[in-house]
Design a protein around this motif. Structure first.
Motif, PDB file in Angstrom:
ATOM      1  N   ILE A  12       0.843  -1.198   0.000  1.00  0.00           N
ATOM      2  CA  ILE A  12       0.000   0.000   0.000  1.00  0.00           C
ATOM      3  C   ILE A  12       0.879   1.249   0.000  1.00  0.00           C
ATOM      4  O   ILE A  12       2.050   1.184   0.405  1.00  0.00           O
ATOM      5  N   PHE A  39      -5.353  -2.815   8.200  1.00  0.00           N
ATOM      6  CA  PHE A  39      -5.557  -2.736   6.748  1.00  0.00           C
ATOM      7  C   PHE A  39      -6.602  -3.751   6.297  1.00  0.00           C
ATOM      8  O   PHE A  39      -6.766  -4.810   6.907  1.00  0.00           O
ATOM      9  N   ASP A  47      -5.511  -2.368  -0.546  1.00  0.00           N
ATOM     10  CA  ASP A  47      -4.724  -1.171  -0.890  1.00  0.00           C
ATOM     11  C   ASP A  47      -5.568   0.044  -1.262  1.00  0.00           C
ATOM     12  O   ASP A  47      -5.027   1.104  -1.588  1.00  0.00           O
ATOM     13  N   ILE A  62      -6.598   3.280   5.921  1.00  0.00           N
ATOM     14  CA  ILE A  62      -5.671   2.711   6.901  1.00  0.00           C
ATOM     15  C   ILE A  62      -6.075   3.279   8.264  1.00  0.00           C
ATOM     16  O   ILE A  62      -6.235   4.496   8.413  1.00  0.00           O
TER      17      ILE A  62
END
Length: 373
Positions: A323, A346, A349, A353
């Motif tokens: 990521i 997480f 991606d 976050i």
């Protein structure tokens, strides 16, 4: 108006009220500080129409009250004069309602002043049942959320901090739509009615500057268009932003695929070093990749070069993540973590976050990843 006062006592109050002075104000009287001397003591007031501050100095702290009265003195001059005077006792006397004489030791200043009647009525009203919170807790709430407010005036509501109160839980949320900071405290008393307001972030930052770091209480008196904060001998009033703060709770995932626990200060230093070779126009992007129980943080700038940093972490399963995110946003979030360890959560991606303090469950930070491919 005529009185004598210790320099340090006057300077402390002047420093507080001067936070409400504005150099850009079109109304001349608002560039001044109102001095109102009564038999009870001295009231100092300043306002820029966005915030208003009033500080009271009890008569016990005055050396002498010669003649009661009021006037408005240019803020930046009176503050600098008092700051630089070398004597211990300052004498202030109003002459013919148009000039004020300030003397101390071997120094004497003669300043033009303005009519007190021109100064607006600040209307510092209070409520019977204010919200009460410790100063240290309040300062903590603001310091751990205010960095995430928006600096863009395109969405004014995001330049504020959202205060939500439900029973005995006070929650503060700030977001600039790329990141989010959220922290709550439990109040000593339950509040009879729920509250949901947005206070300009810059005003709250100014308020924390004049709050002393102790466990004394600060009172919040909430109205539909303003909030009055009362502490010590000071009143601080700010307007409330109009509009509805976005419902950010739906952005926070309920569960996570991967949780990474890392040493907070070590991880901060890794990000800091990896960011050295990033450029501002690229939003200081760094890449984060897990390989087993190791994290690789890297950045690559074609015109500067490449950096790669590795560190050991704890991971809750065998899954890996790759990521990218803004190093500046990550470092801002990490500065709020006081525990030894930080937990990074997480899903993939493209989802947010989540950054948590390992020991402090009341704090949550969120940053959006950046697509780099």
């Amino acid at each position: 108006m005529k009185f004598s006062i210790r320099k340090d006592v006057l300077l402390q109050s002047l420093n507080s009220v001067s936070k409400a002075l504005s150099s850009k104000n079109l109304i001349p009287v608002l560039s001044g500080i109102k001095f109102n001397l009564t038999n009870e003591g001295l009231f100092l007031s300043a306002s820029d129409n966005d915030i208003s501050i009033e500080s009271f100095i009890n008569k016990d702290k005055l050396e002498e009250i010669g003649l009661v009265g009021s006037t408005v003195i240019q803020g930046k001059y009176i503050l600098e004069i008092i700051r630089k005077l070398e004597g211990r006792i300052v004498n202030i006397e109003l002459l013919d309602n148009i000039k004020v004489l300030i003397s101390c030791g071997n120094s004497e200043f003669n300043l033009n002043c303005m009519e007190a009647s021109e100064f607006p009525n600040l209307n510092m009203e209070e409520k019977k049942e204010p919200i009460i919170i410790k100063k240290t807790e309040f300062k903590n709430l603001i310091s751990k959320t205010s960095f995430a407010i928006s600096t863009q005036e395109t969405r004014p509501i995001l330049t504020g901090i959202n205060f939500k109160i439900n029973e005995d839980k006070l929650e503060c949320i700030a977001t600039d739509s790329y990141r989010l900071a959220k922290k709550y405290v439990t109040l000593a008393n339950k509040v009879s009615e729920d509250m949901n307001i947005v206070i300009p972030g810059k005003n709250l930052i100014e308020l924390t500057k004049i709050l002393e770091e102790n466990d004394d209480n600060i009172e919040m008196h909430v109205f539909s268009n303003k909030v009055l904060f009362k502490f010590d001998d000071t009143l601080f009033q700010t307007r409330v932003l109009s509009g509805t703060f976005p419902d950010v709770n739906r952005l926070i995932p309920a569960s996570f695929e991967i949780e990474v626990k890392a040493n907070a200060s070590e991880f901060f230093n890794v990000i800091d070093r990896a960011a050295l070779l990033t450029s501002e126009k690229d939003k200081n992007i760094v890449k984060f990749e897990t390989e087993g129980n190791e994290v690789v943080v890297s950045s690559n700038s074609p015109e500067i070069g490449r950096v790669e940093e590795k560190m050991d972490v704890e991971k809750n399963n065998e899954n890996n993540i790759k990521i990218a995110f803004s190093s500046k946003f990550m470092m801002d979030a990490l500065r709020t973590v006081e525990s030894k360890n930080v937990v990074l959560c997480f899903n993939n991606d493209v989802q947010p976050i989540i950054i948590k303090d390992d020991k402090d469950k009341t704090l949550l930070q969120l940053i959006l990843p950046i697509k780099t491919y």
